[in-house]
Write a protein that holds these residues in place. Structure first.
Motif, PDB file in Angstrom:
ATOM      1  N   GLY A  89       0.822  -1.215   0.000  1.00  0.00           N
ATOM      2  CA  GLY A  89       0.000   0.000   0.000  1.00  0.00           C
ATOM      3  C   GLY A  89       0.849   1.255   0.000  1.00  0.00           C
ATOM      4  O   GLY A  89       0.599   2.197   0.756  1.00  0.00           O
ATOM      5  N   ALA A  90       1.840   1.279  -0.893  1.00  0.00           N
ATOM      6  CA  ALA A  90       2.786   2.412  -0.914  1.00  0.00           C
ATOM      7  C   ALA A  90       2.380   3.494  -1.909  1.00  0.00           C
ATOM      8  O   ALA A  90       3.142   4.424  -2.145  1.00  0.00           O
ATOM      9  CB  ALA A  90       4.192   1.903  -1.235  1.00  0.00           C
ATOM     10  N   GLY A 126      -0.597   8.099   1.074  1.00  0.00           N
ATOM     11  CA  GLY A 126      -0.647   8.212   2.525  1.00  0.00           C
ATOM     12  C   GLY A 126       0.591   7.714   3.254  1.00  0.00           C
ATOM     13  O   GLY A 126       1.731   8.019   2.885  1.00  0.00           O
ATOM     14  N   GLY A 172       1.935   4.774   3.539  1.00  0.00           N
ATOM     15  CA  GLY A 172       2.833   3.892   2.794  1.00  0.00           C
ATOM     16  C   GLY A 172       3.802   4.672   1.920  1.00  0.00           C
ATOM     17  O   GLY A 172       5.008   4.389   1.893  1.00  0.00           O
ATOM     18  N   ARG A 177      -2.481   0.672  -7.620  1.00  0.00           N
ATOM     19  CA  ARG A 177      -2.351   1.811  -8.556  1.00  0.00           C
ATOM     20  C   ARG A 177      -0.875   2.000  -8.917  1.00  0.00           C
ATOM     21  O   ARG A 177      -0.154   2.796  -8.308  1.00  0.00           O
ATOM     22  CB  ARG A 177      -2.935   3.068  -7.925  1.00  0.00           C
ATOM     23  N   LEU A 213       0.505  -4.973  -6.714  1.00  0.00           N
ATOM     24  CA  LEU A 213       0.151  -5.859  -5.597  1.00  0.00           C
ATOM     25  C   LEU A 213      -1.293  -5.619  -5.196  1.00  0.00           C
ATOM     26  O   LEU A 213      -1.688  -4.484  -4.922  1.00  0.00           O
ATOM     27  CB  LEU A 213       1.062  -5.584  -4.383  1.00  0.00           C
ATOM     28  N   ASP A 214      -2.052  -6.695  -5.141  1.00  0.00           N
ATOM     29  CA  ASP A 214      -3.376  -6.660  -4.519  1.00  0.00           C
ATOM     30  C   ASP A 214      -3.346  -7.701  -3.408  1.00  0.00           C
ATOM     31  O   ASP A 214      -3.313  -8.908  -3.678  1.00  0.00           O
ATOM     32  CB  ASP A 214      -4.462  -6.983  -5.561  1.00  0.00           C
ATOM     33  N   ALA A 258      -0.942  -1.774   3.771  1.00  0.00           N
ATOM     34  CA  ALA A 258      -2.156  -1.728   2.940  1.00  0.00           C
ATOM     35  C   ALA A 258      -3.379  -1.897   3.823  1.00  0.00           C
ATOM     36  O   ALA A 258      -3.447  -2.824   4.628  1.00  0.00           O
ATOM     37  CB  ALA A 258      -2.111  -2.838   1.886  1.00  0.00           C
ATOM     38  N   GLY A 259      -4.323  -0.996   3.681  1.00  0.00           N
ATOM     39  CA  GLY A 259      -5.511  -1.103   4.523  1.00  0.00           C
ATOM     40  C   GLY A 259      -6.613  -0.213   4.013  1.00  0.00           C
ATOM     41  O   GLY A 259      -6.391   0.724   3.243  1.00  0.00           O
ATOM     42  N   LEU A 279       0.582  -2.000  10.476  1.00  0.00           N
ATOM     43  CA  LEU A 279      -0.186  -0.779  10.721  1.00  0.00           C
ATOM     44  C   LEU A 279      -1.497  -1.163  11.369  1.00  0.00           C
ATOM     45  O   LEU A 279      -2.396  -1.694  10.709  1.00  0.00           O
ATOM     46  CB  LEU A 279      -0.406  -0.018   9.410  1.00  0.00           C
ATOM     47  N   SER A 325      -4.129   0.562  14.545  1.00  0.00           N
ATOM     48  CA  SER A 325      -4.878   1.816  14.692  1.00  0.00           C
ATOM     49  C   SER A 325      -5.329   1.902  16.140  1.00  0.00           C
ATOM     50  O   SER A 325      -5.408   0.875  16.834  1.00  0.00           O
ATOM     51  CB  SER A 325      -6.099   1.781  13.773  1.00  0.00           C
ATOM     52  N   LYS A 334      -9.063  -4.021  12.909  1.00  0.00           N
ATOM     53  CA  LYS A 334      -7.842  -3.540  13.570  1.00  0.00           C
ATOM     54  C   LYS A 334      -7.639  -4.217  14.930  1.00  0.00           C
ATOM     55  O   LYS A 334      -6.495  -4.379  15.371  1.00  0.00           O
ATOM     56  CB  LYS A 334      -7.870  -2.007  13.698  1.00  0.00           C
ATOM     57  N   PRO A 342      -1.885   4.413  14.883  1.00  0.00           N
ATOM     58  CA  PRO A 342      -2.154   5.850  14.798  1.00  0.00           C
ATOM     59  C   PRO A 342      -3.602   6.197  15.136  1.00  0.00           C
ATOM     60  O   PRO A 342      -4.513   5.406  14.922  1.00  0.00           O
ATOM     61  CB  PRO A 342      -1.887   6.185  13.318  1.00  0.00           C
ATOM     62  N   VAL A 381      -5.055  10.459  11.042  1.00  0.00           N
ATOM     63  CA  VAL A 381      -4.006  10.888  10.113  1.00  0.00           C
ATOM     64  C   VAL A 381      -4.688  11.379   8.840  1.00  0.00           C
ATOM     65  O   VAL A 381      -5.559  10.672   8.312  1.00  0.00           O
ATOM     66  CB  VAL A 381      -3.061   9.717   9.737  1.00  0.00           C
ATOM     67  N   THR A 423      -5.080  11.494   5.286  1.00  0.00           N
ATOM     68  CA  THR A 423      -4.650  10.795   4.069  1.00  0.00           C
ATOM     69  C   THR A 423      -5.896  10.603   3.201  1.00  0.00           C
ATOM     70  O   THR A 423      -6.947  11.157   3.499  1.00  0.00           O
ATOM     71  CB  THR A 423      -4.066   9.397   4.404  1.00  0.00           C
ATOM     72  N   PHE A 436      -7.533   8.019   3.258  1.00  0.00           N
ATOM     73  CA  PHE A 436      -8.331   7.028   3.990  1.00  0.00           C
ATOM     74  C   PHE A 436      -9.799   7.456   4.123  1.00  0.00           C
ATOM     75  O   PHE A 436     -10.719   6.674   3.876  1.00  0.00           O
ATOM     76  CB  PHE A 436      -7.706   6.821   5.372  1.00  0.00           C
TER      77      PHE A 436
HETATM   78  P1  NAP Z   1      -4.591   5.644   2.201  1.00  0.00           P
HETATM   79  O1  NAP Z   1      -3.969   6.952   1.847  1.00  0.00           O
HETATM   80  O2  NAP Z   1      -5.980   5.362   1.723  1.00  0.00           O
HETATM   81  O3  NAP Z   1      -3.614   4.482   1.749  1.00  0.00           O
HETATM   82  C1  NAP Z   1      -4.015   3.126   1.734  1.00  0.00           C
HETATM   83  C2  NAP Z   1      -3.024   2.348   0.894  1.00  0.00           C
HETATM   84  O4  NAP Z   1      -3.405   0.957   0.933  1.00  0.00           O
HETATM   85  C3  NAP Z   1      -3.011   2.793  -0.556  1.00  0.00           C
HETATM   86  O5  NAP Z   1      -1.678   2.869  -1.003  1.00  0.00           O
HETATM   87  C4  NAP Z   1      -3.758   1.663  -1.276  1.00  0.00           C
HETATM   88  O6  NAP Z   1      -3.196   1.479  -2.569  1.00  0.00           O
HETATM   89  C5  NAP Z   1      -3.398   0.478  -0.397  1.00  0.00           C
HETATM   90  N1  NAP Z   1      -4.340  -0.630  -0.557  1.00  0.00           N
HETATM   91  C6  NAP Z   1      -5.662  -0.650  -0.288  1.00  0.00           C
HETATM   92  N2  NAP Z   1      -6.170  -1.839  -0.626  1.00  0.00           N
HETATM   93  C7  NAP Z   1      -5.140  -2.587  -1.142  1.00  0.00           C
HETATM   94  C8  NAP Z   1      -5.038  -3.880  -1.682  1.00  0.00           C
HETATM   95  N3  NAP Z   1      -6.109  -4.693  -1.793  1.00  0.00           N
HETATM   96  N4  NAP Z   1      -3.821  -4.322  -2.093  1.00  0.00           N
HETATM   97  C9  NAP Z   1      -2.734  -3.513  -2.001  1.00  0.00           C
HETATM   98  N5  NAP Z   1      -2.770  -2.267  -1.507  1.00  0.00           N
HETATM   99  C10 NAP Z   1      -3.965  -1.810  -1.091  1.00  0.00           C
HETATM  100  O7  NAP Z   1      -4.686   5.447   3.787  1.00  0.00           O
HETATM  101  P2  NAP Z   1      -3.580   5.541   4.956  1.00  0.00           P
HETATM  102  O8  NAP Z   1      -4.178   6.379   6.007  1.00  0.00           O
HETATM  103  O9  NAP Z   1      -2.235   5.857   4.442  1.00  0.00           O
HETATM  104  O10 NAP Z   1      -3.644   4.034   5.470  1.00  0.00           O
HETATM  105  C11 NAP Z   1      -2.498   3.207   5.640  1.00  0.00           C
HETATM  106  C12 NAP Z   1      -2.717   2.284   6.826  1.00  0.00           C
HETATM  107  O11 NAP Z   1      -2.815   3.064   8.023  1.00  0.00           O
HETATM  108  C13 NAP Z   1      -4.007   1.446   6.768  1.00  0.00           C
HETATM  109  O12 NAP Z   1      -3.724   0.144   7.240  1.00  0.00           O
HETATM  110  C14 NAP Z   1      -4.936   2.176   7.718  1.00  0.00           C
HETATM  111  O13 NAP Z   1      -5.918   1.323   8.262  1.00  0.00           O
HETATM  112  C15 NAP Z   1      -3.949   2.663   8.760  1.00  0.00           C
HETATM  113  N6  NAP Z   1      -4.423   3.782   9.592  1.00  0.00           N
HETATM  114  C16 NAP Z   1      -4.825   4.962   9.034  1.00  0.00           C
HETATM  115  C17 NAP Z   1      -5.288   5.984   9.863  1.00  0.00           C
HETATM  116  C18 NAP Z   1      -5.784   7.311   9.326  1.00  0.00           C
HETATM  117  O14 NAP Z   1      -6.397   8.092  10.097  1.00  0.00           O
HETATM  118  N7  NAP Z   1      -5.539   7.646   8.073  1.00  0.00           N
HETATM  119  C19 NAP Z   1      -5.327   5.798  11.250  1.00  0.00           C
HETATM  120  C20 NAP Z   1      -4.900   4.591  11.774  1.00  0.00           C
HETATM  121  C21 NAP Z   1      -4.443   3.590  10.938  1.00  0.00           C
HETATM  122  P3  NAP Z   1      -3.995   1.085  -3.902  1.00  0.00           P
HETATM  123  O15 NAP Z   1      -5.392   1.605  -3.772  1.00  0.00           O
HETATM  124  O16 NAP Z   1      -3.192   1.746  -4.989  1.00  0.00           O
HETATM  125  O17 NAP Z   1      -3.915  -0.407  -3.974  1.00  0.00           O
END
Ligand code: NAP
Length: 250
Positions: A11-12, A15, A17, A37, A55-56, A84-85, A134, A136, A153, A179, A182, A184, A186
């Motif tokens: 999930g790089a 956000g 990643g 993507r 990667l999926d 990835a999440g 990762l 939460s 989570k 976290p 954040v 992003t 998300f």
């Molecule tokens: P984000 O900007 O939506 O990024 C999510 C990433 O996960 C994207 O790069 C997406 O890439 C990838 N992803 C989603 N489904 C996937 C799949 N099936 N296979 C591979 N990659 C996949 O959100 P983020 O906030 O950075 O989230 C990163 C992690 O932090 C997650 O685990 C989330 O639960 C955790 N987190 C976030 C927050 C917050 O407030 N934002 C708080 C606590 C924890 P593609 O769509 O290109 O595949």
């Protein structure tokens, strides 16, 4: 380059990643960045010299091919960041949708387990290795409308602690970063592309940035190999709980 440490990040493409890919590259890792993507990943490759691969995590064949490419190019993985999440929807259980729950569980729980299992031989091939999951604050708190995501989570908490027991005696560290809020993409995904609702999440508050969390990950993985940072909870100062955020509405 010989001796270079390999950091694999799921999930790089956005956000936390993407920020982690940049910071870990600056810390001296060669980054292997995976996501669906690949156009987004390409920009990252140009910026930090990362290897980028489609990667999926919900697709067993995709995970197998991703790990095989890392094995063929690098022979090992020194660090796996299970980032990835997703968390689709914010409906109470009474109105919840099967598709949302399934996507959340398939990605955050089964995907994370699948990637970890597939990469263990490559982590074991490194002199010492590290897994960062990762989580939460939703891994130990709940809020109305969050059942699917908080359940996923909470599962990450259980998986991290289980791996700590199963890998005991091996030179593999395991860290969970939990976290709070954040800013992003998300929330855009959570609200199905409704950017107004997503922006509201951060109204009147200074959220964490993806770089704040990447900083924590980079710090945890650059401690000496005998030091394991088990669990790190990081919130914006204005967020006392998932549902209790002090907002400045003036
Ligand atoms: P984000 O900007 O939506 O990024 C999510 C990433 O996960 C994207 O790069 C997406 O890439 C990838 N992803 C989603 N489904 C996937 C799949 N099936 N296979 C591979 N990659 C996949 O959100 P983020 O906030 O950075 O989230 C990163 C992690 O932090 C997650 O685990 C989330 O639960 C955790 N987190 C976030 C927050 C917050 O407030 N934002 C708080 C606590 C924890 P593609 O769509 O290109 O595949």
């Amino acid at each position: 380059m010989a001796g270079e440490r390999i950091a694999v990040i799921t999930g790089a493409s956005s956000g936390i990643g993407a920020a982690s890919a940049r910071q870990l590259a600056r810390a001296g890792f060669h980054v292997v960045a995976g996501a669906r993507r690949t156009d987004r990943l390409q920009a990252l490759a140009e910026e930090v010299g990362a290897t980028t691969l489609a990667l999926d995590v919900t697709d067993p064949a995709s995970v197998t091919a991703f790990a095989a490419a890392v094995r063929d190019r690098h022979g090992q993985a020194d660090l796996l960041v299970n980032n990835a999440g997703t968390g689709v929807g914010l409906d109470p259980v009474a109105e919840g949708r099967d598709d949302d729950w399934q996507a959340t569980m398939d990605t955050n729980v089964v995907g994370l387990l699948r990637v970890t299992r597939t990469f263990l031989p490559l982590l074991r091939a490194a002199p010492h290795a590290h897994i960062v999951n990762l989580g939460s604050i939703a891994g130990f708190e709940v809020y109305p409308g969050g059942a699917g995501y908080t359940a996923s989570k909470h599962a990450v908490r259980a998986i991290t602690d289980t791996l700590r027991l199963e890998l005991n005696g091996e030179p593999i560290r395991i860290t969970e970063i939990a976290p709070g809020m954040v800013e992003t993409e998300f929330s855009v995904i959570r609200f199905r592309g409704d950017t107004t609702k997503a922006d509201d999440v951060y109204a009147g508050v200074q959220p964490l940035t993806a770089d704040d969390i990447a900083d924590c990950i980079t710090w945890a993985v650059t401690r000496p190999p005998h030091v394991d940072i088990d669990f790190m909870v990081v919130r914006p100062v204005a967020q006392a709980a998932s549902y209790k955020v002090a907002r400045n509405r003036s």
